[in-house]
Structures are given as C-alpha cells and as structure tokens.
Design a protein around this motif. Structure first.
Motif, PDB file in Angstrom:
ATOM      1  N   UNK A  57       0.839  -1.198   0.000  1.00  0.00           N
ATOM      2  CA  UNK A  57       0.000   0.000   0.000  1.00  0.00           C
ATOM      3  C   UNK A  57       0.873   1.248   0.000  1.00  0.00           C
ATOM      4  N   UNK A  58       0.474   2.238  -0.803  1.00  0.00           N
ATOM      5  CA  UNK A  58       1.044   3.578  -0.726  1.00  0.00           C
ATOM      6  C   UNK A  58      -0.058   4.540  -0.319  1.00  0.00           C
ATOM      7  N   UNK A  59       0.199   5.328   0.708  1.00  0.00           N
ATOM      8  CA  UNK A  59      -0.783   6.320   1.162  1.00  0.00           C
ATOM      9  C   UNK A  59      -0.239   7.721   0.938  1.00  0.00           C
ATOM     10  N   UNK A  60      -1.023   8.520   0.263  1.00  0.00           N
ATOM     11  CA  UNK A  60      -0.706   9.936   0.096  1.00  0.00           C
ATOM     12  C   UNK A  60      -1.299  10.703   1.275  1.00  0.00           C
ATOM     13  N   UNK A  61      -0.442  11.081   2.226  1.00  0.00           N
ATOM     14  CA  UNK A  61      -0.871  11.875   3.362  1.00  0.00           C
ATOM     15  C   UNK A  61      -1.104  11.055   4.614  1.00  0.00           C
ATOM     16  N   UNK A  62      -0.053  10.840   5.420  1.00  0.00           N
ATOM     17  CA  UNK A  62      -0.193  10.069   6.661  1.00  0.00           C
ATOM     18  C   UNK A  62      -1.171  10.744   7.616  1.00  0.00           C
ATOM     19  N   UNK A  63      -1.092  12.073   7.701  1.00  0.00           N
ATOM     20  CA  UNK A  63      -2.075  12.843   8.473  1.00  0.00           C
ATOM     21  C   UNK A  63      -2.233  12.406   9.908  1.00  0.00           C
ATOM     22  N   UNK A  76      -4.202  -7.423  10.808  1.00  0.00           N
ATOM     23  CA  UNK A  76      -3.859  -8.290  11.933  1.00  0.00           C
ATOM     24  C   UNK A  76      -4.996  -9.252  12.256  1.00  0.00           C
ATOM     25  N   UNK A  77      -6.222  -8.769  12.181  1.00  0.00           N
ATOM     26  CA  UNK A  77      -7.379  -9.626  12.457  1.00  0.00           C
ATOM     27  C   UNK A  77      -7.522 -10.754  11.432  1.00  0.00           C
ATOM     28  N   UNK A  78      -7.009 -10.515  10.214  1.00  0.00           N
ATOM     29  CA  UNK A  78      -7.204 -11.479   9.135  1.00  0.00           C
ATOM     30  C   UNK A  78      -5.898 -12.116   8.646  1.00  0.00           C
ATOM     31  N   UNK A  79      -4.815 -11.894   9.384  1.00  0.00           N
ATOM     32  CA  UNK A  79      -3.520 -12.504   9.040  1.00  0.00           C
ATOM     33  C   UNK A  79      -3.094 -12.185   7.608  1.00  0.00           C
ATOM     34  N   UNK A  80      -3.216 -10.904   7.251  1.00  0.00           N
ATOM     35  CA  UNK A  80      -2.835 -10.437   5.920  1.00  0.00           C
ATOM     36  C   UNK A  80      -1.561  -9.606   6.052  1.00  0.00           C
ATOM     37  N   UNK A  81      -0.533  -9.953   5.312  1.00  0.00           N
ATOM     38  CA  UNK A  81       0.722  -9.208   5.364  1.00  0.00           C
ATOM     39  C   UNK A  81       0.582  -7.901   4.583  1.00  0.00           C
ATOM     40  N   UNK A  82       0.905  -6.798   5.237  1.00  0.00           N
ATOM     41  CA  UNK A  82       0.801  -5.480   4.618  1.00  0.00           C
ATOM     42  C   UNK A  82       2.154  -4.767   4.692  1.00  0.00           C
ATOM     43  N   UNK A  83       2.584  -4.284   3.548  1.00  0.00           N
ATOM     44  CA  UNK A  83       3.773  -3.416   3.451  1.00  0.00           C
ATOM     45  C   UNK A  83       3.235  -2.020   3.140  1.00  0.00           C
ATOM     46  N   UNK A  84       3.314  -1.125   4.121  1.00  0.00           N
ATOM     47  CA  UNK A  84       2.603   0.163   4.072  1.00  0.00           C
ATOM     48  C   UNK A  84       3.619   1.301   3.997  1.00  0.00           C
ATOM     49  N   UNK A  85       3.569   2.061   2.903  1.00  0.00           N
ATOM     50  CA  UNK A  85       4.426   3.234   2.744  1.00  0.00           C
ATOM     51  C   UNK A  85       3.544   4.475   2.693  1.00  0.00           C
ATOM     52  N   UNK A  86       3.939   5.502   3.430  1.00  0.00           N
ATOM     53  CA  UNK A  86       3.143   6.724   3.474  1.00  0.00           C
ATOM     54  C   UNK A  86       4.053   7.942   3.474  1.00  0.00           C
ATOM     55  N   UNK A  87       3.571   9.032   2.890  1.00  0.00           N
ATOM     56  CA  UNK A  87       4.356  10.263   2.868  1.00  0.00           C
ATOM     57  C   UNK A  87       3.588  11.378   3.568  1.00  0.00           C
ATOM     58  N   UNK A 120       5.215   7.295  16.316  1.00  0.00           N
ATOM     59  CA  UNK A 120       6.569   7.438  16.843  1.00  0.00           C
ATOM     60  C   UNK A 120       7.623   6.758  15.989  1.00  0.00           C
ATOM     61  N   UNK A 121       7.213   5.876  15.072  1.00  0.00           N
ATOM     62  CA  UNK A 121       8.174   5.150  14.243  1.00  0.00           C
ATOM     63  C   UNK A 121       9.106   6.119  13.525  1.00  0.00           C
ATOM     64  N   UNK A 122      10.370   5.765  13.469  1.00  0.00           N
ATOM     65  CA  UNK A 122      11.378   6.626  12.863  1.00  0.00           C
ATOM     66  C   UNK A 122      11.091   6.826  11.379  1.00  0.00           C
ATOM     67  N   UNK A 123      11.167   8.069  10.952  1.00  0.00           N
ATOM     68  CA  UNK A 123      10.939   8.398   9.551  1.00  0.00           C
ATOM     69  C   UNK A 123      12.098   7.885   8.699  1.00  0.00           C
ATOM     70  N   UNK A 124      11.802   7.585   7.452  1.00  0.00           N
ATOM     71  CA  UNK A 124      12.764   7.141   6.441  1.00  0.00           C
ATOM     72  C   UNK A 124      13.311   5.737   6.693  1.00  0.00           C
ATOM     73  N   UNK A 125      12.682   4.967   7.569  1.00  0.00           N
ATOM     74  CA  UNK A 125      13.118   3.594   7.813  1.00  0.00           C
ATOM     75  C   UNK A 125      11.911   2.662   7.756  1.00  0.00           C
ATOM     76  N   UNK A 126      12.180   1.354   7.668  1.00  0.00           N
ATOM     77  CA  UNK A 126      11.118   0.356   7.748  1.00  0.00           C
ATOM     78  C   UNK A 126      10.930  -0.034   9.209  1.00  0.00           C
ATOM     79  N   UNK A 137       7.523   5.514   6.717  1.00  0.00           N
ATOM     80  CA  UNK A 137       7.060   6.898   6.621  1.00  0.00           C
ATOM     81  C   UNK A 137       8.169   7.753   6.019  1.00  0.00           C
ATOM     82  N   UNK A 138       7.794   8.607   5.064  1.00  0.00           N
ATOM     83  CA  UNK A 138       8.772   9.453   4.388  1.00  0.00           C
ATOM     84  C   UNK A 138       8.306  10.901   4.418  1.00  0.00           C
ATOM     85  N   UNK A 139       9.221  11.803   4.772  1.00  0.00           N
ATOM     86  CA  UNK A 139       8.924  13.234   4.740  1.00  0.00           C
ATOM     87  C   UNK A 139       9.314  13.767   3.369  1.00  0.00           C
TER      88      UNK A 139
END
Length: 225
Positions: A57-63, A76-87, A120-126, A137-139
């Motif tokens: 997933x790519x999200x435009x606007x973490x907000x 998590x409820x459905x055991x689906x692996x998600x790779x989530x990138x947001x800016x 709180x997750x560090x920006x620019x890292x996984x 998360x990317x600034x």
C-alpha cells in the motif's frame, strides 16, 4: 502549521490545518469515512480479489494516522501481510497524535500503544509494527517521491482539489498510475467530474462506488492489465 483538533459527527476527531482550516477527514465522521473509503471500498476489495496474498500500500498523506491504524487492525485480524508506505511533509506532533480518540471510539484501548508506535516510528526507515504490518514513513512531497517498488493499492487522501489542484491533475495521475502493479487500484473520496476526466486521461479505468455518509459516490480507479 496552525492546527486544531475537533470532534466530527460520529464522535471521532479530525484535524483542521492552516488559516483555511482544511480538514484531514470528513466533518460528518472521520472514523466512518476512513473505514468506508479506505478499508471497506479498497482494502477489503483488493484482499477479496487475491485471497492469501500480501498487500503493498502507498498512502498519500499520513495525516492523523487513522487510515494506517484501521489497515493495521484489519490486516492483523485477518492474518494479511501489509507493506505500508506513506508520505507526509508536516506530521503531527507527539502530543497532537496522542490526543486523538480513535482507539477509544473503536472500543479498542489495546490499540493505543500501536497507534502511538505508528506515529513514533522513525521516519525514512522500515518499522516492523508486528509480523503482519510493516510501516515506512517518508517526509517528502508527492511531486518528489518515487517508489522503490510497485504497489497494489493507493490510498489517495490529499486535501481537496480546491485546496491543492496540482495534486488532482492529469499529470499527477499519470505519475500515480506508474506506482501501481497492473490491475492495482487507487481509491479516493473525491468524485468531481474534473478529477474523473483527469484520471481517465492518465490511463485509469474508473468506477464510481457508493460513498460514506452524506456522500453519494467515491472513485475506485484501476490500472488496466
């Protein structure tokens, strides 16, 4: 940026930003809007079409982080692996994020530490939030962003065309379609005629689907295979 947290009609918070008081979510209900547009009409749609497969997933606007929280919950409820990138160019402060009441309104106080971790997750890292959810998360502004991999789903949650017309142009949608795997989709709350025409001109196949409360339609746009 000047920001103010307010209650929406379903009792959940949204944020008003800047002198124009641009709302991050619908004032008719932040929680119901995000759940309907991004989870029910997009995440559920994609995962039903490809059962057992992970979702990029790519999200435009973490907000406010609400879309990522709801996605984490469903994954998590459905055991689906998600790779989530947001800016996001102007993220909320820690105190602002911690004052949002989404976990309370979901009646899931156990999700509060997760919501805090998303912010709180560090920006620019996984960041591995749990075995089913990885966050990056990317600034960076959308104009300057280039993905490291194609994605299955775009949550397009920019401010309205009236506020940010450059983000709703044919040229921008031409860039966005290149982020998607063939058959991937972009979901957005906006169904204005100009937006639909710009999407079509960029190569998307568009479909109007029922909108959330007080909104007739939203758009699910597909990159043709």
């Amino acid at each position: 940026m000047l920001r103010k947290i307010i209650l929406t009609e379903d009792g959940s918070h949204t944020v008003l930003a800047g002198e124009k008081k641009l709302a991050f979510h619908s004032k008719h209900g932040a929680l119901q809007e995000s759940a309907h547009v991004y989870i029910h009409s997009a995440f559920d749609f994609v995962t039903a079409a490809h059962p057992g497969k992970g979702v990029k997933i790519f999200e435009m606007g973490f907000g406010t982080g609400l879309n990522s929280l709801l996605t984490y919950k469903k994954a998590t409820e459905n055991n689906i692996h998600v790779d989530y990138t947001t800016i996001e160019t102007e993220p909320l402060t820690g105190p602002e994020a911690r004052s949002l009441n989404y976990c309370q309104k979901l009646d899931r106080p156990d999700l509060q530490p997760v919501f805090d971790e998303l912010h709180d997750a560090t920006w620019e890292t996984h960041a591995v939030i749990n075995p089913f959810f990885t966050l990056r998360k990317l600034k960076v502004a959308l104009e300057d962003y280039q993905p490291s991999q194609l994605v299955d789903l775009i949550y397009y949650d920019a401010f309205s065309p009236a506020a940010q017309p450059e983000l709703w142009s044919k040229e921008m949608f031409g860039k966005l379609i290149s982020f998607l795997e063939p058959g991937g989709i972009l979901i957005t709350y906006c169904s204005k005629g100009d937006v639909k025409r710009a999407m079509k001109a960029a190569g998307f196949k568009i479909k109007k689907v029922p909108g959330p409360l007080y909104k007739r339609d939203i758009i699910r746009a597909t990159r043709p295979i």
